[in-house]
Design a protein around this motif. Structure first.
Motif, PDB file in Angstrom:
ATOM      1  N   ARG A  30     -13.767 -18.292  30.927  1.00 55.44           N
ATOM      2  CA  ARG A  30     -12.418 -18.306  30.383  1.00 55.44           C
ATOM      3  C   ARG A  30     -11.415 -18.628  31.486  1.00 55.44           C
ATOM      4  O   ARG A  30     -11.516 -18.126  32.607  1.00 55.44           O
ATOM      5  CB  ARG A  30     -12.105 -16.944  29.786  1.00 55.44           C
ATOM      6  CG  ARG A  30     -10.786 -16.892  29.118  1.00 55.44           C
ATOM      7  CD  ARG A  30     -10.590 -15.595  28.408  1.00 55.44           C
ATOM      8  NE  ARG A  30      -9.258 -15.601  27.840  1.00 55.44           N
ATOM      9  CZ  ARG A  30      -8.684 -14.574  27.292  1.00 55.44           C
ATOM     10  NH1 ARG A  30      -9.322 -13.438  27.222  1.00 55.44           N
ATOM     11  NH2 ARG A  30      -7.488 -14.657  26.813  1.00 55.44           N
ATOM     12  N   ILE A  31     -10.444 -19.451  31.169  1.00 58.57           N
ATOM     13  CA  ILE A  31      -9.373 -19.770  32.107  1.00 58.57           C
ATOM     14  C   ILE A  31      -8.314 -18.676  31.996  1.00 58.57           C
ATOM     15  O   ILE A  31      -7.792 -18.407  30.914  1.00 58.57           O
ATOM     16  CB  ILE A  31      -8.745 -21.143  31.792  1.00 58.57           C
ATOM     17  CG1 ILE A  31      -9.790 -22.242  31.916  1.00 58.57           C
ATOM     18  CG2 ILE A  31      -7.559 -21.408  32.694  1.00 58.57           C
ATOM     19  CD1 ILE A  31      -9.288 -23.604  31.459  1.00 58.57           C
TER      20      ILE A  31
ATOM     21  N   ARG B 225      -2.503 -23.451  23.674  1.00 56.54           N
ATOM     22  CA  ARG B 225      -2.708 -22.385  22.685  1.00 56.54           C
ATOM     23  C   ARG B 225      -4.162 -22.334  22.249  1.00 56.54           C
ATOM     24  O   ARG B 225      -4.696 -21.270  21.974  1.00 56.54           O
ATOM     25  CB  ARG B 225      -1.814 -22.601  21.471  1.00 56.54           C
ATOM     26  CG  ARG B 225      -0.428 -22.116  21.674  1.00 56.54           C
ATOM     27  CD  ARG B 225       0.353 -22.049  20.378  1.00 56.54           C
ATOM     28  NE  ARG B 225       1.737 -21.760  20.681  1.00 56.54           N
ATOM     29  CZ  ARG B 225       2.767 -22.435  20.219  1.00 56.54           C
ATOM     30  NH1 ARG B 225       2.577 -23.440  19.379  1.00 56.54           N
ATOM     31  NH2 ARG B 225       3.984 -22.104  20.552  1.00 56.54           N
ATOM     32  N   ALA B 226      -4.811 -23.502  22.182  1.00 51.31           N
ATOM     33  CA  ALA B 226      -6.226 -23.557  21.819  1.00 51.31           C
ATOM     34  C   ALA B 226      -7.087 -22.854  22.868  1.00 51.31           C
ATOM     35  O   ALA B 226      -8.165 -22.342  22.549  1.00 51.31           O
ATOM     36  CB  ALA B 226      -6.679 -24.997  21.656  1.00 51.31           C
ATOM     37  N   LEU B 227      -6.620 -22.816  24.109  1.00 46.34           N
ATOM     38  CA  LEU B 227      -7.331 -22.127  25.187  1.00 46.34           C
ATOM     39  C   LEU B 227      -6.885 -20.676  25.318  1.00 46.34           C
ATOM     40  O   LEU B 227      -7.277 -19.979  26.254  1.00 46.34           O
ATOM     41  CB  LEU B 227      -7.086 -22.842  26.519  1.00 46.34           C
ATOM     42  CG  LEU B 227      -7.549 -24.289  26.601  1.00 46.34           C
ATOM     43  CD1 LEU B 227      -7.083 -24.914  27.907  1.00 46.34           C
ATOM     44  CD2 LEU B 227      -9.051 -24.373  26.464  1.00 46.34           C
ATOM     45  N   MET B 228      -6.052 -20.234  24.380  1.00 42.96           N
ATOM     46  CA  MET B 228      -5.498 -18.878  24.355  1.00 42.96           C
ATOM     47  C   MET B 228      -4.661 -18.592  25.604  1.00 42.96           C
ATOM     48  O   MET B 228      -4.724 -17.523  26.190  1.00 42.96           O
ATOM     49  CB  MET B 228      -6.605 -17.843  24.168  1.00 42.96           C
ATOM     50  CG  MET B 228      -7.314 -17.983  22.840  1.00 42.96           C
ATOM     51  SD  MET B 228      -8.549 -16.731  22.556  1.00 42.96           S
ATOM     52  CE  MET B 228      -7.508 -15.302  22.349  1.00 42.96           C
ATOM     53  N   LEU B 229      -3.870 -19.586  25.989  1.00 39.12           N
ATOM     54  CA  LEU B 229      -2.952 -19.432  27.115  1.00 39.12           C
ATOM     55  C   LEU B 229      -1.520 -19.464  26.599  1.00 39.12           C
ATOM     56  O   LEU B 229      -1.212 -20.196  25.669  1.00 39.12           O
ATOM     57  CB  LEU B 229      -3.147 -20.558  28.133  1.00 39.12           C
ATOM     58  CG  LEU B 229      -4.502 -20.633  28.824  1.00 39.12           C
ATOM     59  CD1 LEU B 229      -4.587 -21.898  29.659  1.00 39.12           C
ATOM     60  CD2 LEU B 229      -4.755 -19.419  29.681  1.00 39.12           C
ATOM     61  N   GLN B 230      -0.675 -18.668  27.215  1.00 38.20           N
ATOM     62  CA  GLN B 230       0.739 -18.681  26.852  1.00 38.20           C
ATOM     63  C   GLN B 230       1.580 -18.886  28.105  1.00 38.20           C
ATOM     64  O   GLN B 230       1.116 -18.657  29.216  1.00 38.20           O
ATOM     65  CB  GLN B 230       1.137 -17.390  26.145  1.00 38.20           C
ATOM     66  CG  GLN B 230       0.996 -16.146  26.986  1.00 38.20           C
ATOM     67  CD  GLN B 230       1.286 -14.888  26.192  1.00 38.20           C
ATOM     68  OE1 GLN B 230       1.421 -14.933  24.978  1.00 38.20           O
ATOM     69  NE2 GLN B 230       1.385 -13.772  26.869  1.00 38.20           N
TER      70      GLN B 230
ATOM     71  N   HIS C 140       3.676 -22.219  34.446  1.00 39.27           N
ATOM     72  CA  HIS C 140       2.537 -21.334  34.714  1.00 39.27           C
ATOM     73  C   HIS C 140       2.082 -20.740  33.385  1.00 39.27           C
ATOM     74  O   HIS C 140       2.852 -20.058  32.717  1.00 39.27           O
ATOM     75  CB  HIS C 140       2.956 -20.255  35.696  1.00 39.27           C
ATOM     76  CG  HIS C 140       1.856 -19.291  36.048  1.00 39.27           C
ATOM     77  ND1 HIS C 140       2.104 -18.102  36.666  1.00 39.27           N
ATOM     78  CD2 HIS C 140       0.518 -19.342  35.869  1.00 39.27           C
ATOM     79  CE1 HIS C 140       0.975 -17.468  36.855  1.00 39.27           C
ATOM     80  NE2 HIS C 140       0.002 -18.207  36.364  1.00 39.27           N
ATOM     81  N   PHE C 141       0.840 -21.015  33.016  1.00 37.65           N
ATOM     82  CA  PHE C 141       0.251 -20.467  31.803  1.00 37.65           C
ATOM     83  C   PHE C 141      -0.689 -19.330  32.179  1.00 37.65           C
ATOM     84  O   PHE C 141      -1.397 -19.419  33.177  1.00 37.65           O
ATOM     85  CB  PHE C 141      -0.553 -21.541  31.054  1.00 37.65           C
ATOM     86  CG  PHE C 141       0.275 -22.669  30.523  1.00 37.65           C
ATOM     87  CD1 PHE C 141       0.872 -22.576  29.278  1.00 37.65           C
ATOM     88  CD2 PHE C 141       0.451 -23.831  31.251  1.00 37.65           C
ATOM     89  CE1 PHE C 141       1.635 -23.622  28.773  1.00 37.65           C
ATOM     90  CE2 PHE C 141       1.197 -24.881  30.772  1.00 37.65           C
ATOM     91  CZ  PHE C 141       1.791 -24.776  29.521  1.00 37.65           C
ATOM     92  N   LYS C 142      -0.705 -18.263  31.374  1.00 36.39           N
ATOM     93  CA  LYS C 142      -1.598 -17.121  31.594  1.00 36.39           C
ATOM     94  C   LYS C 142      -2.311 -16.798  30.288  1.00 36.39           C
ATOM     95  O   LYS C 142      -1.802 -17.050  29.200  1.00 36.39           O
ATOM     96  CB  LYS C 142      -0.803 -15.898  32.035  1.00 36.39           C
ATOM     97  CG  LYS C 142      -0.595 -15.806  33.511  1.00 36.39           C
ATOM     98  CD  LYS C 142      -0.151 -14.426  33.886  1.00 36.39           C
ATOM     99  CE  LYS C 142      -0.616 -14.183  35.296  1.00 36.39           C
ATOM    100  NZ  LYS C 142      -0.431 -12.849  35.719  1.00 36.39           N
ATOM    101  N   ALA C 143      -3.485 -16.181  30.436  1.00 35.03           N
ATOM    102  CA  ALA C 143      -4.270 -15.777  29.271  1.00 35.03           C
ATOM    103  C   ALA C 143      -3.536 -14.684  28.507  1.00 35.03           C
ATOM    104  O   ALA C 143      -2.842 -13.844  29.094  1.00 35.03           O
ATOM    105  CB  ALA C 143      -5.638 -15.285  29.698  1.00 35.03           C
ATOM    106  N   LYS C 144      -3.670 -14.702  27.206  1.00 33.12           N
ATOM    107  CA  LYS C 144      -3.032 -13.694  26.352  1.00 33.12           C
ATOM    108  C   LYS C 144      -3.690 -12.340  26.520  1.00 33.12           C
ATOM    109  O   LYS C 144      -4.833 -12.212  26.769  1.00 33.12           O
ATOM    110  CB  LYS C 144      -3.120 -14.109  24.880  1.00 33.12           C
ATOM    111  CG  LYS C 144      -2.262 -15.275  24.549  1.00 33.12           C
ATOM    112  CD  LYS C 144      -2.334 -15.583  23.082  1.00 33.12           C
ATOM    113  CE  LYS C 144      -1.465 -16.786  22.753  1.00 33.12           C
ATOM    114  NZ  LYS C 144      -1.493 -17.118  21.364  1.00 33.12           N
TER     115      LYS C 144
END
Length: 68
Positions: free
Chosen positions: A7-8, A35-40, A64-68
């Protein structure tokens, strides 16, 4: 052959453009893709520079995107 799925957790992307509208469009496309990678979106930094030769503004952003 083996596959490893990880998971990223963090992802940083850079964007640039000659108009603010184009820059916003690029960022929105990547927000939807991530969003498909569950990043916000965690953080956004942006800058505006003026090209000395043309006088036109040049926009750049780091998201900067982080996992939900």
């Amino acid at each position: 052959m083996g596959f490893s799925l990880e998971r990223i957790d963090d992802k940083v992307e850079f964007f640039e453009g000659f108009s603010l509208k184009d820059l916003e469009k690029q960022i929105q496309v990547q927000i939807d893709n991530n969003r498909a990678l569950m990043l916000q979106v965690h953080n956004v930094q942006h800058q505006v520079l003026t090209n000395e030769k043309t006088g036109r503004p040049y926009y750049s952003a780091v998201v900067h995107f982080k996992a939900k």
